[in-house]
Design an enzyme around this catalytic site. Structure first.
Site, PDB file in Angstrom:
ATOM      1  N   ALA A   1       0.828  -1.115   0.044  1.00  0.00           N
ATOM      2  CA  ALA A   1       0.086   0.060   0.027  1.00  0.00           C
ATOM      3  C   ALA A   1       0.905   1.496   0.233  1.00  0.00           C
ATOM      4  CB  ALA A   1      -0.729  -0.021   1.233  1.00  0.00           C
ATOM      5  N   ASN A   2       0.084   2.484   0.243  1.00  0.00           N
ATOM      6  CA  ASN A   2       1.148   3.559   0.305  1.00  0.00           C
ATOM      7  C   ASN A   2       0.332   4.459   1.181  1.00  0.00           C
ATOM      8  OD1 ASN A   2      -0.981   5.570  -1.119  1.00  0.00           O
ATOM      9  ND2 ASN A   2      -0.352   4.073  -2.864  1.00  0.00           N
ATOM     10  N   ARG A   3       1.083   5.846   1.626  1.00  0.00           N
ATOM     11  CA  ARG A   3       0.553   6.665   2.688  1.00  0.00           C
ATOM     12  C   ARG A   3      -0.575   7.552   2.281  1.00  0.00           C
ATOM     13  NH1 ARG A   3       4.211   5.925   6.665  1.00  0.00           N
ATOM     14  NH2 ARG A   3       6.368   5.319   5.866  1.00  0.00           N
ATOM     15  N   SER A   4      -1.002   7.583   1.137  1.00  0.00           N
ATOM     16  CA  SER A   4      -2.216   8.169   0.709  1.00  0.00           C
ATOM     17  C   SER A   4      -3.393   8.357   1.906  1.00  0.00           C
ATOM     18  CB  SER A   4      -2.907   8.002  -0.625  1.00  0.00           C
ATOM     19  OG  SER A   4      -4.092   8.570  -0.675  1.00  0.00           O
TER      20      SER A   4
ATOM     21  N   ALA B   1      -3.994   7.657  -5.097  1.00  0.00           N
ATOM     22  CA  ALA B   1      -2.672   7.201  -5.112  1.00  0.00           C
ATOM     23  C   ALA B   1      -2.764   5.877  -5.800  1.00  0.00           C
ATOM     24  CB  ALA B   1      -1.840   7.359  -3.959  1.00  0.00           C
TER      25      ALA B   1
END
Ligand code: CTP
Ligand code: CA
Length: 227
Positions: free
Chosen positions: A33-36, A99
């Site tokens: 995943a990512n930090r969005s 994102a």
């Protein structure tokens, strides 16, 4: 039922907004995943709905509440996000604020991966579908106004201008996401709006204000026919 009271300059317009991160499975219990945070995409969905648009918000997992008066479609992976956007067509306006993970694991395991003596699992990656590019380059039923973001850490407007051409979208909102700006997960954003006719530099403002300004700019576009 969602859109019964729609009134305002965007009444009768259908919008699709993507928001949040995507989660790409590694196995049934793990993901990439990512930090969005989804703050910007959700703010845009709220602002478009406030101007009367019928908004479908296709969102990855976030801590944001589902906006009132908006149809929220929860998804996890990039492939799910594209399918949900396609299912929400036709639309007049698309804003891709998600994102989206650029890559996913080529073949996610069906069962939880186990530690084995001495062996590390190789994660083979493959490229995800590009939702903004796919919707921008539709030959049949392309939405009239397709808008993307360009998250950049350097040469922000230069990279965003190239990205606009590469994707084939109408507008790009370029934002500086270098760690020092605190944009990812933070409450404010400094936007450069890149259109066919040039670049507009917006002052730093909250993500809520960016949503309102973008919605107003979209309404102006449909009223005047200007880019
Ligand atoms: N985007 C998308 N689908 C993807 C990747 C990106 O819809 N698979 C959208 C984002 O929502 C954003 C825009 O494309 O509106 C640009 O995303 P960004 O990550 O900045 O661009 P990329 O083309 O992925 O390029 P890179 O990450 O290499 O800078
Ligand atoms: Ca990317």
């Amino acid at each position: 039922a969602y859109f019964a009271q729609a009134a305002g300059p965007l009444a009768g317009k259908k919008a699709i907004v993507t928001s949040g991160p995507t989660h790409e499975p590694i196995d049934p219990v793990r993901y990439i995943a990512n930090r969005s945070s989804g703050k910007q995409g959700h703010a845009i969905a709220r602002a478009l709905a406030a101007l009367g648009a019928e908004v479908t918000l296709v969102s990855g997992p976030t801590r944001e509440p589902d906006p009132a008066g908006v149809k929220t479609v929860p998804i996890e992976s990039a492939r799910d996000m594209l399918a949900a956007c396609e299912a929400a067509l036709p639309a007049d306006i698309v804003v891709c604020a998600a994102a989206v993970a650029d890559w996913r694991v080529a073949s996610a395991a069906d069962q939880k991966m186990k530690k084995e003596a001495g062996a590390l699992p190789p994660l083979q990656l493959t490229e995800n579908p590009d939702i903004l590019k796919t919707l921008s380059q539709k030959t049949d039923g392309r939405p009239a106004l397709v808008i993307g973001f360009a998250a950049e850490t350097e040469k922000v407007v230069e990279h965003a201008t190239a990205k606009r051409a590469r994707k084939g979208c109408d507008w790009i909102l370029a934002n500086d996401v270098s760690p020092a700006t605190g944009t990812f997960g933070g409450d404010s954003n400094t936007i450069h709006l890149v259109t066919e006719s040039g670049t507009e530099d917006w002052p730093a403002m909250t993500k809520t204000e960016v949503g309102k300004r973008l919605a107003a700019r979209i309404a102006e576009h449909f009223q005047t026919g200007h880019s």
